[in-house]
Structures are given as structure tokens and as C-alpha cells.
Design a protein around this motif. Structure first.
Motif, PDB file in Angstrom:
ATOM      1  N   ALA A 233     -69.499 -33.533 -44.908  1.00 19.44           N
ATOM      2  CA  ALA A 233     -68.355 -33.952 -45.871  1.00 19.44           C
ATOM      3  C   ALA A 233     -67.299 -34.560 -45.179  1.00 19.44           C
ATOM      4  N   SER A 234     -66.673 -35.686 -46.003  1.00 17.26           N
ATOM      5  CA  SER A 234     -65.648 -36.456 -45.180  1.00 17.26           C
ATOM      6  C   SER A 234     -64.559 -36.865 -46.048  1.00 17.26           C
ATOM      7  N   PHE A 235     -63.219 -36.884 -45.950  1.00 20.48           N
ATOM      8  CA  PHE A 235     -62.172 -37.510 -46.605  1.00 20.48           C
ATOM      9  C   PHE A 235     -62.539 -39.056 -46.873  1.00 20.48           C
ATOM     10  N   ASP A 236     -63.339 -39.663 -46.009  1.00 26.90           N
ATOM     11  CA  ASP A 236     -63.469 -41.009 -46.045  1.00 26.90           C
ATOM     12  C   ASP A 236     -64.949 -41.557 -46.964  1.00 26.90           C
ATOM     13  N   ARG A 237     -65.774 -40.393 -47.432  1.00 33.36           N
ATOM     14  CA  ARG A 237     -66.835 -40.646 -48.288  1.00 33.36           C
ATOM     15  C   ARG A 237     -66.500 -40.167 -49.669  1.00 33.36           C
ATOM     16  N   GLY A 238     -67.878 -39.987 -50.450  1.00 32.34           N
ATOM     17  CA  GLY A 238     -67.914 -39.215 -51.562  1.00 32.34           C
ATOM     18  C   GLY A 238     -68.051 -38.006 -51.383  1.00 32.34           C
ATOM     19  N   LEU A 239     -68.313 -37.043 -52.459  1.00 37.77           N
ATOM     20  CA  LEU A 239     -68.273 -35.788 -52.589  1.00 37.77           C
ATOM     21  C   LEU A 239     -69.770 -35.140 -51.905  1.00 37.77           C
ATOM     22  N   ASP A 240     -69.737 -33.986 -51.398  1.00 43.67           N
ATOM     23  CA  ASP A 240     -70.819 -33.301 -50.841  1.00 43.67           C
ATOM     24  C   ASP A 240     -71.145 -32.114 -51.733  1.00 43.67           C
ATOM     25  N   MET A 241     -72.320 -31.723 -52.015  1.00 44.46           N
ATOM     26  CA  MET A 241     -72.542 -30.447 -52.801  1.00 44.46           C
ATOM     27  C   MET A 241     -73.486 -29.746 -52.296  1.00 44.46           C
ATOM     28  N   LEU A 242     -73.295 -28.254 -52.321  1.00 49.39           N
ATOM     29  CA  LEU A 242     -74.206 -27.383 -51.980  1.00 49.39           C
ATOM     30  C   LEU A 242     -74.500 -26.357 -53.178  1.00 49.39           C
ATOM     31  N   ALA A 243     -75.889 -26.256 -53.568  1.00 54.84           N
ATOM     32  CA  ALA A 243     -76.087 -25.354 -54.501  1.00 54.84           C
ATOM     33  C   ALA A 243     -77.066 -24.235 -54.063  1.00 54.84           C
ATOM     34  N   ILE A 244     -76.865 -23.062 -54.557  1.00 52.47           N
ATOM     35  CA  ILE A 244     -78.083 -21.896 -54.159  1.00 52.47           C
ATOM     36  C   ILE A 244     -78.979 -21.709 -55.413  1.00 52.47           C
ATOM     37  N   ARG A 245     -79.909 -21.683 -55.296  1.00 54.60           N
ATOM     38  CA  ARG A 245     -80.905 -21.557 -56.421  1.00 54.60           C
ATOM     39  C   ARG A 245     -81.318 -19.915 -56.954  1.00 54.60           C
ATOM     40  N   LEU A 247     -80.600 -15.929 -56.116  1.00 50.24           N
ATOM     41  CA  LEU A 247     -80.000 -15.028 -55.194  1.00 50.24           C
ATOM     42  C   LEU A 247     -80.778 -13.916 -54.751  1.00 50.24           C
ATOM     43  N   TYR A 248     -82.093 -14.318 -54.223  1.00 54.45           N
ATOM     44  CA  TYR A 248     -82.938 -13.017 -53.549  1.00 54.45           C
ATOM     45  C   TYR A 248     -82.097 -12.737 -52.316  1.00 54.45           C
ATOM     46  N   VAL A 249     -82.378 -11.424 -52.287  1.00 55.66           N
ATOM     47  CA  VAL A 249     -81.622 -10.597 -51.048  1.00 55.66           C
ATOM     48  C   VAL A 249     -82.023 -11.274 -49.698  1.00 55.66           C
ATOM     49  N   PRO A 250     -83.447 -11.383 -49.288  1.00 57.70           N
ATOM     50  CA  PRO A 250     -83.604 -11.797 -48.085  1.00 57.70           C
ATOM     51  C   PRO A 250     -83.163 -13.368 -47.855  1.00 57.70           C
ATOM     52  N   SER A 251     -83.382 -14.315 -48.982  1.00 53.11           N
ATOM     53  CA  SER A 251     -83.224 -15.793 -48.863  1.00 53.11           C
ATOM     54  C   SER A 251     -81.596 -16.085 -48.802  1.00 53.11           C
ATOM     55  N   THR A 252     -80.987 -15.242 -49.756  1.00 56.25           N
ATOM     56  CA  THR A 252     -79.521 -15.066 -49.574  1.00 56.25           C
ATOM     57  C   THR A 252     -78.767 -14.721 -48.344  1.00 56.25           C
ATOM     58  N   ALA A 253     -79.324 -13.709 -47.814  1.00 62.84           N
ATOM     59  CA  ALA A 253     -78.761 -13.176 -46.510  1.00 62.84           C
ATOM     60  C   ALA A 253     -78.847 -14.360 -45.420  1.00 62.84           C
ATOM     61  N   ARG A 254     -80.348 -14.867 -45.379  1.00 62.95           N
ATOM     62  CA  ARG A 254     -80.462 -15.816 -44.545  1.00 62.95           C
ATOM     63  C   ARG A 254     -79.483 -17.098 -44.759  1.00 62.95           C
ATOM     64  N   GLY A 264     -73.432 -24.356 -39.047  1.00 59.52           N
ATOM     65  CA  GLY A 264     -73.433 -24.331 -40.558  1.00 59.52           C
ATOM     66  C   GLY A 264     -74.595 -24.821 -40.876  1.00 59.52           C
ATOM     67  N   ASP A 265     -74.570 -25.786 -41.821  1.00 61.47           N
ATOM     68  CA  ASP A 265     -75.726 -26.789 -42.353  1.00 61.47           C
ATOM     69  C   ASP A 265     -76.743 -25.844 -42.886  1.00 61.47           C
ATOM     70  N   PRO A 266     -76.818 -25.003 -43.919  1.00 64.59           N
ATOM     71  CA  PRO A 266     -78.051 -24.124 -44.494  1.00 64.59           C
ATOM     72  C   PRO A 266     -79.030 -24.930 -44.977  1.00 64.59           C
ATOM     73  N   HIS A 267     -80.163 -24.312 -45.033  1.00 61.67           N
ATOM     74  CA  HIS A 267     -81.310 -24.981 -45.479  1.00 61.67           C
ATOM     75  C   HIS A 267     -82.435 -23.873 -45.881  1.00 61.67           C
ATOM     76  N   GLY A 268     -83.515 -24.301 -46.658  1.00 65.38           N
ATOM     77  CA  GLY A 268     -84.641 -23.472 -47.066  1.00 65.38           C
ATOM     78  C   GLY A 268     -84.755 -23.915 -48.767  1.00 65.38           C
ATOM     79  N   LYS A 269     -85.663 -23.152 -49.084  1.00 65.95           N
ATOM     80  CA  LYS A 269     -86.108 -23.414 -50.584  1.00 65.95           C
ATOM     81  C   LYS A 269     -85.230 -23.021 -51.636  1.00 65.95           C
ATOM     82  N   GLN A 270     -84.241 -22.162 -51.395  1.00 65.54           N
ATOM     83  CA  GLN A 270     -83.203 -21.830 -52.391  1.00 65.54           C
ATOM     84  C   GLN A 270     -82.019 -22.595 -52.193  1.00 65.54           C
ATOM     85  N   VAL A 271     -81.938 -23.760 -51.339  1.00 67.34           N
ATOM     86  CA  VAL A 271     -81.008 -24.309 -50.902  1.00 67.34           C
ATOM     87  C   VAL A 271     -80.894 -25.932 -51.652  1.00 67.34           C
TER      88      VAL A 271
END
Length: 316
Positions: A233-245, A247-254, A264-271
Motif C-alpha cells: 500500500a502506498s500514498f502514491d497508488r490506489g487503495l489496498d484491501m484485506l478481507a478475512i472470510r 473466523l475459524y480459530v486455527p486459520s484466524t490464529a495463523r 506481514g503480508d498474510p495469505h491463505g484460503k480465508q484471506v
């Protein structure tokens, strides 16, 4: 050069003596007017009036809330709204930020020192040299934001923190962590995610539990550590968005562990992540908490996000 200094007298890391030092330092360089905020939204009115009087620089002494209000005042002033070609940054006073809050995400994202005295020195040098940076802002419906926004769990955590602060608790990393854990285990959105994201010409993404929007990186800080779920994400570009699908305990903890890591930079099926977006809309099946730049703004069922390029000139 004419300047307005907007002071939040409740700023957590400055004293009356330090404010006097700042005023004297600025008066050595500019024709200075000083105004103290009296209520929520007052900095917006002061900055708007300054822009319409033709002031050259608006300086804020306060936290991210004061900066947000000042930016909104500038962006809703007559010069910004004038039907003139070209970006608003070149029609508006420059913005200078002296960090005085507990976190100061915007100032730190610009590379300014955390200490108010060092930050003042950088601003004075910038004024003398005519140095500035042009940045973009985000807009959520009719409200602008400088570094982040959130709908859902993220904003509910901000609400919990604000409630704790009103009860006399100090804003600390530990308070945010406790609030996040409490919200996660009490929220109904773990089972029935209420959010969806619409983009022009794209398939709607549904069953989302939370949405975080960044206009720059990092998203926030826990003490000295940057929290960076969307590092591009940068002041010089458009908006960045992160959504979590879900909130299962194991995947959310990860995911939380990934967000809190230095990379940083999370990843996975719920992201779900989107980069450099011009606009999108967040919809909710039931009212959801909403925050901008760390201020809780109530509940919404629809928020339209837009990137606003070349919105402001910032002394840094």
C-alpha cells in the motif's frame, strides 16, 4: 508565509511548555495563527476556514484524529471543491504534522520522527527549503482518510479501545491485544460473516467477516513494531484491501501471526487481498462497526471507498 497551527490540547505526548516552544519556533519562520480545538470536528472547521482565507500551511499538533479532521477540512473547502482542472493538492494549503498522539501512524508513515521536537525541526527545514510531498487520500462515502479504514471486526476493536479509554485506561499495545481477543471470542460474525465487496466489472466477494483498507503502509503500530498486512500500500497508488472470510480459530490464529510478523503480508484460503484499487463498495447484511484513521464512527451497512490521487501537499 501565513500558517495556522491547530492544537489538540488533549494530545497525549506534549505539554503546555512544549506547545509554547513549538509556537515560538514556528513564529520564527511564518506569520502564525494558533487555534485550540474545543470539540470533536473542530479541527475540520478550522482547517476549512484557513484554506478559504488563503493560508499557506496548516500545521497540526495532535494525534491521527486531529490530522484526519484537518485533512477533511482542507478537502471540503471551497478551493478543493472549485471546478478547476488539476488535482486539489496544488489549490490547497500544505499540511504539516507535528506528532502529539499516542501512535501517530500518519506521521510515521511519512518518515517523520516520533518525537515532537524532532518532528518540528523537520517541518521548519521543509518550510525553509520549500520541500513537500504530494500524497493521495482515501475517501469513504463523504469522509476522507489518510492511512486506514475498517469495517467489521477491526472497527469493533477500535470501539472497544475507545470505550476502555473513556473508562480511564491508557492506550497501549496490551489494550489493543486484549480488545482484539475479547472481540474475536464474543462476536457473532465468526459464524455468519455479514460483509461483501463489490467492484465495477468484477464478481462480488461475499461472506467476509472483516475488511481493512489501507492508503499507505503500515496499517498501524504496536509500540515500535509496524503492523503491515498490506505492505505494498502506498500514498502514491490506489487503495489496498484485506478481507478475512470465516473466523475459524486455527486459520484466524495463523492469519494474525502472519500479520504480526515482521514480513506481514498474510495469505491463505480465508484471506482476500486487493491492490491499487480506484474504488469498491463494502456491503453488510446487518449494521457493522466502521472506523477511519483509528476513530470509531458508528455502524454502517454500506460504505463506498474511492482513491483520491494527488490530494494534499505534506511538509516532510
Amino acid at each position: 508565509m501565513r500558517a495556522l497551527l491547530v492544537v489538540n490540547p488533549k494530545a497525549t505526548t506534549t505539554s503546555e511548555r512544549s506547545r509554547d516552544v513549538l509556537v515560538r519556533a514556528l513564529r520564527s519562520e511564518v506569520d502564525l495563527q494558533v487555534e485550540y480545538t474545543l470539540r470533536r470536528g473542530h479541527a475540520t472547521a478550522l482547517a476549512r476556514e484557513a484554506a478559504e482565507r488563503g493560508v499557506d500551511v496548516v500545521v497540526t499538533l495532535g494525534g491521527d484524529g486531529t490530522v484526519n479532521e484537518a485533512a477533511n477540512g482542507l478537502m471540503t473547502s471551497a478551493p478543493a471543491l472549485a471546478g478547476v482542472a488539476g488535482p486539489p493538492a496544488y489549490r490547497l494549503p500544505a499540511l504539516a504534522v507535528v506528532p502529539g498522539g499516542s501512535t501517530n501512524v500518519f506521521a510515521r508513515a511519512l518518515g517523520l520522527p516520533r518525537d515532537w521536537a524532532d518532528g518540528t525541526s523537520v517541518i521548519l527545514d521543509g518550510l525553509r527549503d520549500g520541500r513537500h510531498r504530494v500524497i493521495g487520500l482515501g475517501r469513504a462515502d463523504d469522509r476522507y482518510f489518510t492511512f486506514c479504514a475498517g469495517v467489521g471486526v477491526d472497527a469493533a476493536v477500535v470501539r472497544r479501545v475507545e470505550q476502555a479509554r473513556r473508562r480511564g485506561h491508557t492506550s497501549t499495545p496490551a489494550l489493543y491485544i486484549r480488545s482484539m481477543i475479547g472481540q474475536f471470542f464474543s462476536g457473532e460474525d465468526r459464524k455468519t460473516p455479514p460483509l461483501a465487496v463489490e467492484r465495477p466489472g468484477e464478481e462480488t466477494q461475499t461472506e467476509l467477516s472483516m475488511v481493512v483498507v489501507q492508503n499507505t503502509a503500515p496499517w498501524t503500530y504496536l509500540g515500535d513494531r509496524p503492523i503491515n498486512p498490506l505492505p505494498d500500500a502506498s500514498f502514491d497508488r490506489g487503495l489496498d484491501m484485506l478481507a478475512i472470510r470465516q473466523l475459524y480459530v486455527p486459520s484466524t490464529a495463523r492469519t494474525v501471526t502472519q500479520i504480526a510478523s515482521r514480513k506481514g503480508d498474510p495469505h491463505g484460503k480465508q484471506v482476500l487481498k486487493l491492490h491499487d484499487q480506484a474504488e469498491f463498495t463494502v456491503l453488510a447484511s446487518r449494521p457493522q462497526p466502521f472506523q477511519l484513521d483509528g476513530d470509531y464512527l458508528g455502524e454502517r451497512q454500506k460504505v463506498h471507498f474511492v482513491s483520491v490521487p494527488e490530494a494534499l501537499r505534506v511538509i516532510c
